[in-house]
Design a protein around this motif. Structure first.
Motif: not given
Length: 124
Positions: A49-75
């Motif tokens: 959830d990045l709503r209300g997040w102040k971001y810059s084009h000069h910084q990076t955002l880590s995408l570490n966390g709890e992702w959905e995972f679909y095993p043995s499936t290409f979607l």
């Protein structure tokens, strides 16, 4: 004797090269971590959830966390909309716990939904 001096010379050159490459790599890693945001929002149950997040084009955002995972499936994006998801995996981590069986060949699809403000749509 002359052969030993030549061997020591090459060993010294290789050691200096390895030290130089290590210093360059550590400096680069230090530079890249300065580009990260100091505090990033967390990813929970496949949603960032990045709503209300102040971001810059000069910084990076880590995408570490709890992702959905679909095993043995290409979607594709069309398939993902209709599927119910119960499995979540921490990224980065080993995905083997997302599979029921220990298969020789494993594949799957990760999914992350990113929520942003409407005014931010044009900036991406």
């Amino acid at each position: 004797m002359f052969k030993h001096i030549r061997t020591y010379k090459w060993v010294l050159i290789i050691i200096l090269f390895i030290i130089s490459i290590t210093i360059i790599r550590l400096s680069w890693i230090g530079f890249l971590t300065k580009l990260d945001y100091p505090q990033t929002p967390s990813i929970k149950q496949g949603v960032l959830d990045l709503r209300g997040w102040k971001y810059s084009h000069h910084q990076t955002l880590s995408l570490n966390g709890e992702w959905e995972f679909y095993p043995s499936t290409f979607l594709s994006s069309k398939d993902q909309i209709n599927m119910k998801q119960e499995d979540y995996l921490i990224v980065p981590d080993n995905w083997k716990k997302g599979f029921e069986e220990d298969l020789h060949y494993q594949y799957g699809t990760y999914r992350l939904r990113i929520l942003i403000d409407n005014k931010d749509v044009d900036t991406f």
